[in-house]
Motif scaffolding. Structure first.
Motif, PDB file in Angstrom:
ATOM      1  N   ALA A 187      23.082 -86.821  52.861  1.00 14.64           N
ATOM      2  CA  ALA A 187      22.663 -87.966  52.768  1.00 14.64           C
ATOM      3  C   ALA A 187      23.916 -89.134  52.363  1.00 14.64           C
ATOM      4  CB  ALA A 187      21.613 -88.298  51.761  1.00 14.64           C
ATOM      5  N   TYR A 188      24.905 -88.742  51.718  1.00 14.33           N
ATOM      6  CA  TYR A 188      26.043 -89.684  51.453  1.00 14.33           C
ATOM      7  C   TYR A 188      26.854 -89.673  52.459  1.00 14.33           C
ATOM      8  CZ  TYR A 188      24.689 -90.556  46.594  1.00 14.33           C
ATOM      9  OH  TYR A 188      23.989 -91.079  45.350  1.00 14.33           O
ATOM     10  N   LEU A 189      27.200 -88.461  53.302  1.00 13.55           N
ATOM     11  CA  LEU A 189      28.000 -88.668  54.383  1.00 13.55           C
ATOM     12  C   LEU A 189      27.017 -89.836  55.498  1.00 13.55           C
ATOM     13  CD1 LEU A 189      28.795 -85.168  55.271  1.00 13.55           C
ATOM     14  CD2 LEU A 189      30.348 -86.890  54.525  1.00 13.55           C
TER      15      LEU A 189
ATOM     16  N   ARG B 200      28.027 -81.537  43.630  1.00 14.75           N
ATOM     17  CA  ARG B 200      27.493 -82.674  43.000  1.00 14.75           C
ATOM     18  C   ARG B 200      28.635 -83.607  42.322  1.00 14.75           C
ATOM     19  NH1 ARG B 200      23.144 -82.405  38.491  1.00 14.75           N
ATOM     20  NH2 ARG B 200      23.458 -80.229  39.133  1.00 14.75           N
ATOM     21  N   SER B 201      29.574 -82.957  41.705  1.00 18.00           N
ATOM     22  CA  SER B 201      30.483 -83.725  40.918  1.00 18.00           C
ATOM     23  C   SER B 201      31.347 -84.365  42.065  1.00 18.00           C
ATOM     24  CB  SER B 201      31.339 -83.006  40.118  1.00 18.00           C
ATOM     25  OG  SER B 201      31.697 -81.559  40.497  1.00 18.00           O
ATOM     26  N   ALA B 202      31.472 -83.823  43.000  1.00 16.40           N
ATOM     27  CA  ALA B 202      32.641 -84.077  44.283  1.00 16.40           C
ATOM     28  C   ALA B 202      31.787 -85.503  44.692  1.00 16.40           C
ATOM     29  CB  ALA B 202      32.684 -83.388  45.354  1.00 16.40           C
ATOM     30  N   ILE B 203      30.458 -85.459  44.634  1.00 15.49           N
ATOM     31  CA  ILE B 203      29.742 -86.628  45.326  1.00 15.49           C
ATOM     32  C   ILE B 203      29.809 -87.947  44.381  1.00 15.49           C
ATOM     33  CG2 ILE B 203      27.289 -87.363  45.796  1.00 15.49           C
ATOM     34  CD1 ILE B 203      26.974 -84.437  46.955  1.00 15.49           C
ATOM     35  N   GLN B 204      29.665 -87.397  43.076  1.00 15.36           N
ATOM     36  CA  GLN B 204      29.490 -88.457  42.135  1.00 15.36           C
ATOM     37  C   GLN B 204      30.922 -89.044  42.059  1.00 15.36           C
ATOM     38  OE1 GLN B 204      28.325 -85.948  39.063  1.00 15.36           O
ATOM     39  NE2 GLN B 204      26.476 -86.685  38.789  1.00 15.36           N
ATOM     40  N   LEU B 205      32.117 -88.207  42.319  1.00 16.92           N
ATOM     41  CA  LEU B 205      33.701 -88.648  42.253  1.00 16.92           C
ATOM     42  C   LEU B 205      33.664 -89.519  43.501  1.00 16.92           C
ATOM     43  CD1 LEU B 205      35.682 -87.823  40.605  1.00 16.92           C
ATOM     44  CD2 LEU B 205      36.630 -85.990  42.049  1.00 16.92           C
ATOM     45  N   LEU B 206      33.356 -89.379  44.475  1.00 21.04           N
ATOM     46  CA  LEU B 206      33.585 -90.064  45.833  1.00 21.04           C
ATOM     47  C   LEU B 206      32.778 -91.231  46.013  1.00 21.04           C
ATOM     48  CD1 LEU B 206      34.088 -87.055  48.423  1.00 21.04           C
ATOM     49  CD2 LEU B 206      35.856 -88.672  47.518  1.00 21.04           C
TER      50      LEU B 206
ATOM     51  N   GLY C 289      13.345 -93.277  50.597  1.00 20.20           N
ATOM     52  CA  GLY C 289      13.475 -93.656  49.374  1.00 20.20           C
ATOM     53  C   GLY C 289      14.997 -94.306  48.912  1.00 20.20           C
ATOM     54  N   GLU C 290      15.560 -93.449  48.158  1.00 18.35           N
ATOM     55  CA  GLU C 290      17.010 -93.873  47.680  1.00 18.35           C
ATOM     56  C   GLU C 290      17.764 -92.715  47.693  1.00 18.35           C
ATOM     57  OE1 GLU C 290      15.312 -97.143  44.328  1.00 18.35           O
ATOM     58  OE2 GLU C 290      15.658 -95.027  43.670  1.00 18.35           O
ATOM     59  N   LEU C 291      19.228 -93.056  47.484  1.00 17.00           N
ATOM     60  CA  LEU C 291      20.050 -91.923  47.229  1.00 17.00           C
ATOM     61  C   LEU C 291      20.574 -91.920  45.887  1.00 17.00           C
ATOM     62  CD1 LEU C 291      20.692 -93.360  50.173  1.00 17.00           C
ATOM     63  CD2 LEU C 291      22.311 -91.432  50.565  1.00 17.00           C
ATOM     64  N   ASP C 292      20.572 -90.785  45.151  1.00 23.47           N
ATOM     65  CA  ASP C 292      21.370 -90.542  43.740  1.00 23.47           C
ATOM     66  C   ASP C 292      21.929 -89.235  44.037  1.00 23.47           C
ATOM     67  OD1 ASP C 292      19.852 -89.042  41.551  1.00 23.47           O
ATOM     68  OD2 ASP C 292      18.427 -89.884  42.697  1.00 23.47           O
ATOM     69  N   PRO C 293      23.045 -89.113  43.279  1.00 19.67           N
ATOM     70  CA  PRO C 293      23.618 -87.880  43.349  1.00 19.67           C
ATOM     71  C   PRO C 293      22.650 -86.475  42.713  1.00 19.67           C
ATOM     72  CG  PRO C 293      24.899 -89.500  42.226  1.00 19.67           C
ATOM     73  CD  PRO C 293      23.643 -89.885  42.401  1.00 19.67           C
ATOM     74  N   ASN C 294      21.707 -86.619  42.029  1.00 26.43           N
ATOM     75  CA  ASN C 294      20.766 -85.409  41.717  1.00 26.43           C
ATOM     76  C   ASN C 294      19.608 -85.285  42.536  1.00 26.43           C
ATOM     77  OD1 ASN C 294      21.998 -84.767  39.435  1.00 26.43           O
ATOM     78  ND2 ASN C 294      21.176 -86.601  38.040  1.00 26.43           N
ATOM     79  N   MET C 295      19.516 -86.201  43.654  1.00 21.80           N
ATOM     80  CA  MET C 295      18.348 -86.091  44.659  1.00 21.80           C
ATOM     81  C   MET C 295      18.158 -84.658  45.019  1.00 21.80           C
ATOM     82  SD  MET C 295      19.777 -88.174  47.834  1.00 21.80           S
ATOM     83  CE  MET C 295      18.970 -88.153  49.090  1.00 21.80           C
TER      84      MET C 295
ATOM     85  N   LEU D 239      37.381 -89.315  36.095  1.00 23.85           N
ATOM     86  CA  LEU D 239      37.905 -87.894  35.541  1.00 23.85           C
ATOM     87  C   LEU D 239      36.965 -86.987  34.915  1.00 23.85           C
ATOM     88  CD1 LEU D 239      41.333 -89.170  34.251  1.00 23.85           C
ATOM     89  CD2 LEU D 239      41.014 -87.162  35.792  1.00 23.85           C
ATOM     90  N   ALA D 240      35.762 -87.742  34.442  1.00 26.92           N
ATOM     91  CA  ALA D 240      34.548 -86.799  33.835  1.00 26.92           C
ATOM     92  C   ALA D 240      34.019 -85.682  34.974  1.00 26.92           C
ATOM     93  CB  ALA D 240      33.620 -87.734  33.272  1.00 26.92           C
ATOM     94  N   TYR D 241      33.917 -86.516  36.131  1.00 25.96           N
ATOM     95  CA  TYR D 241      33.402 -85.731  37.225  1.00 25.96           C
ATOM     96  C   TYR D 241      34.210 -84.619  37.693  1.00 25.96           C
ATOM     97  CZ  TYR D 241      29.953 -89.526  36.912  1.00 25.96           C
ATOM     98  OH  TYR D 241      29.229 -90.584  36.492  1.00 25.96           O
ATOM     99  N   LEU D 242      35.575 -85.100  37.836  1.00 26.67           N
ATOM    100  CA  LEU D 242      36.758 -83.954  37.985  1.00 26.67           C
ATOM    101  C   LEU D 242      36.610 -83.101  37.458  1.00 26.67           C
ATOM    102  CD1 LEU D 242      38.728 -83.679  40.052  1.00 26.67           C
ATOM    103  CD2 LEU D 242      40.385 -84.576  38.438  1.00 26.67           C
ATOM    104  N   ARG D 243      36.275 -83.203  35.992  1.00 22.87           N
ATOM    105  CA  ARG D 243      36.360 -82.083  35.052  1.00 22.87           C
ATOM    106  C   ARG D 243      35.229 -81.313  35.356  1.00 22.87           C
ATOM    107  NH1 ARG D 243      34.859 -83.337  28.963  1.00 22.87           N
ATOM    108  NH2 ARG D 243      32.971 -84.631  29.882  1.00 22.87           N
ATOM    109  N   VAL D 244      33.902 -81.750  35.846  1.00 23.66           N
ATOM    110  CA  VAL D 244      32.927 -80.896  36.272  1.00 23.66           C
ATOM    111  C   VAL D 244      33.279 -79.823  37.407  1.00 23.66           C
ATOM    112  CG1 VAL D 244      30.430 -80.744  36.877  1.00 23.66           C
ATOM    113  CG2 VAL D 244      31.344 -82.488  35.330  1.00 23.66           C
ATOM    114  N   LEU D 245      34.012 -80.618  38.260  1.00 23.68           N
ATOM    115  CA  LEU D 245      34.311 -79.901  39.414  1.00 23.68           C
ATOM    116  C   LEU D 245      35.336 -78.792  39.134  1.00 23.68           C
ATOM    117  CD1 LEU D 245      34.226 -80.648  42.607  1.00 23.68           C
ATOM    118  CD2 LEU D 245      36.541 -81.346  42.446  1.00 23.68           C
TER     119      LEU D 245
END
Lengths: 297, 311
Positions: free
Chosen positions: A48-50, A108-114, A212-218, B281-287
């Motif tokens: 979805a995010y790509l 998920r954390s990579a998606i939140q990061l990017l 609907g919408e996109l969110d990192p937990n979807m 960095l908080a997300y990097l930490r999870v990664l």
């Protein structure tokens, strides 16, 4: 009556399509690699995010961004397999499940990061639905979602039944040792599973975003209905998973219809509990799934 | 004592208290996974049901929400453990005889349902407002003495749980449990009721997690629906147990304190950075935590303290 179709039946078919696309991948991965892929939901989110990046950067319509999102998710699925699942091939399959749990966290954390954590949409503003027969309202995007899902399912069917690679895949699923002895390249089959599973997951994710919408937990939030759909269909059975997806999608939307009196039968806040209830009911009544599923090793 | 010194002391106390609570969670998971081979992907659900049980039973009355029992902490923690054990028992009753992948999926389901209940049933859980006004024992002493007192409570509970799981592990019950985990058919052939043993282990482990949830509610003096989020419980506890060494109770405790120290000290670093950097960095930490799990799985299959063969 039309309110029933517009607000319950059609949404049920749409989420059913999304669950079906996700559940096929989960089911195929289980059939070949024998583990429940817990990162599948996050693979959907990634797709979805790509697509979101392409929509935002190139101004593409979400449906045109879909093939690129699928390609991207496939590459990520293959890399994840190579880095995190393949090295554990000789360990009990439950270790793969734990690894996929970790991959879910990493994706998920990579998606939140990017992409950040705020809720996003592909298209701003309200889209008017098409109106048929005076009152039947169907949004254009919903027609495309259902059509694309049907195309994907037919393509999968042709692949599994009419191509050499598809037959090899079914052989590995049914009789892994025998398939290996007859010269089928298991590694190639595994790669194809990730191509199909990753591609369909991305498709499900993009459709979820379109709807609907996109969110990192979807995607993580979709894991329960998708697994329930795969289980309902008899895990390891792709066709069963498709049926399971539609059963769960329809059941959860229809359960909120005011069947008795004016109140919804089930408060909409508990929609995802329907998937769980169906799954538990099924496990009690027919642990092998509606269609006979595979015995685990 | 200077203000800065007291700050460091409070930080150390918080690190140890939460580390101790995580160690209890890891011991609960070790009972389920390390000893019985049962996969629990819904730790957050058992944790939160315990936390809410304790919070509802242990707080004074509030308008619009069930409660006002104002019971003392030992009672609420015991009730929390019992309630979570009952949920674990019910889930296990349905799914324990199926292969463990199914149990994993079912535990995700129960965690999801508990999350929905917590968010939707304001009369019971306070909804998104949460439950506040939870009073710790020793709170009357003021910081840092109150925190030292609470740390003692947590460590006391940890020691009790440790003694309990160690004795259970050494007992005939524990030997049977490991025999079932390693070879289910052989154990069944010897006349062991495989499902009954598994169900007991699963319910006991869930109860321990519920107790840890209760301790957390008291620790923060406040409980919100965030308690049902899987990141800080389910994921982190799995990493702790796998890193520490599943099957080994000391490994579980060591893993919990190590990973928690790692997790919370990196927060100390990210907290000093500009806000937008800090969030990333908080997300990097999870990664990186996810990556740590993969490295342990691939390179150190047994964890830091692998399970020892017992006589």
């Amino acid at each position: 009556m039309l309110a029933f179709v517009n607000f319950y039946l059609i949404p049920g078919v749409i989420v059913g399509s999304i669950y079906a696309l996700g559940a096929v991948g989960v089911s195929l991965i289980f059939a070949i690699l024998r583990f429940a892929h817990f990162a599948h939901g996050d693979l959907m989110t990634l797709g979805a995010y790509l697509a979101l990046s392409l929509v935002a950067a190139a101004g593409l319509a979400p449906f045109l961004a879909l093939p690129f999102a699928m390609a991207g998710a496939i590459v990520v699925a293959l890399v994840v397999h190579r880095l995190f699942y393949a090295p554990l091939a000789n360990r009990p399959t439950i270790v793969l499940l734990i690894a996929s749990f970790g991959v879910a966290l990493m994706l998920r954390s990579a998606i939140q990061l990017l992409w950040g954590v705020q809720v996003e949409t592909y298209v701003q503003g309200i889209q008017r639905p098409l109106v048929f027969f005076d009152d039947l309202r169907i949004a254009e995007r919903h027609i495309y979602i259902v059509l694309a899902t049907v195309v994907a399912i037919v393509a999968l069917h042709v692949f599994l039944t009419a191509t050499r690679a598809g037959k090899a895949m079914r052989a590995v699923a049914d009789q892994p040792e025998l398939a290996e002895l007859s010269g089928i390249d298991r590694k190639a089959v595994v790669r194809q599973v990730w191509v199909i599973g990753g591609g369909l997951a991305a498709m499900a994710g993009v459709f979820l975003g379109i709807d609907g919408e996109l969110d990192p937990n979807m995607g993580w939030d979709l894991l329960l209905p998708v697994f329930a759909a795969a289980l309902l269909g008899g895990i390891g059975r792709p066709y069963g998973a498709i049926a399971g997806g539609y059963v769960i999608g329809l059941a959860q939307e229809l359960a909120t219809y005011p069947w008795i009196g004016a109140e919804p039968l089930l408060s909409p806040g508990y929609k995802s509990a329907v998937a769980f209830a169906l799954m538990v009911g099924l496990l009690l009544w027919r642990p092998q799934g509606l269609l006979r599923g595979r015995e685990g090793t | 004592m200077t203000g800065e010194m007291q700050g460091y002391l409070l930080y150390a106390l918080s690190l140890l208290s939460l580390g101790g609570i995580y160690a209890i969670l890891a011991l609960g998971l070790n009972l389920q996974w390390g000893m019985a081979g049962l996969f629990n992907a819904g730790i957050a659900g058992f944790f939160a049901s315990g936390a809410y049980t304790a919070a509802i039973l242990g707080t004074p009355p509030v308008a619009g929400r069930l409660g006002g029992f104002d019971l003392p902490m030992p009672v609420t923690v015991a009730a929390a453990a019992l309630f979570s054990a009952a949920i674990g028992w019910a889930v296990g009753r349905l799914c324990i005889r199926l292969r463990t992948d199914y149990l994993a999926i079912a535990t995700i389901g129960i965690a999801e349902i508990l999350r929905l209940i917590v968010r939707n049933e304001g009369w019971l859980t306070g909804g998104s407002l949460g439950i506040s006004g939870i009073v710790r024992p020793f709170d009357g002493l003021g910081p840092p003495r109150a925190d030292i007192g609470y740390l003692a409570v947590v460590l006391g509970c940890l020691v009790l749980v440790y003694i309990f799981v160690e004795r259970a592990g050494r007992s005939p019950w524990g030997r049977t449990m490991r025999a079932i985990r390693d070879d289910e058919r052989a154990a069944a052939a010897l006349g062991k009721d495989v499902d009954a043993f598994r169900l007991q282990a699963f319910a006991l482990g869930s109860g321990i997690m519920g107790g840890a949830g209760a301790l957390t509610a008291y620790y923060f003096r406040f409980l919100s629906p965030d308690a049902t989020e899987p990141l800080l419980t389910t994921f982190l506890v799995w990493v702790m147990l796998i890193a520490g060494g599943s099957g080994n109770n000391r490994g579980a405790i060591l893993g919990a304190f190590l990973v928690w120290t790692l997790w919370s000290s990196t927060e100390l670093v990210t907290g000093r950075l500009p806000a937008d950097w800090a969030a990333n960095l908080a997300y990097l930490r999870v990664l990186l935590i996810g990556l740590l799990l993969q490295v342990v799985l691939q390179r150190f299959a047994g964890g830091i303290l692998p399970e020892r063969a017992r006589r």
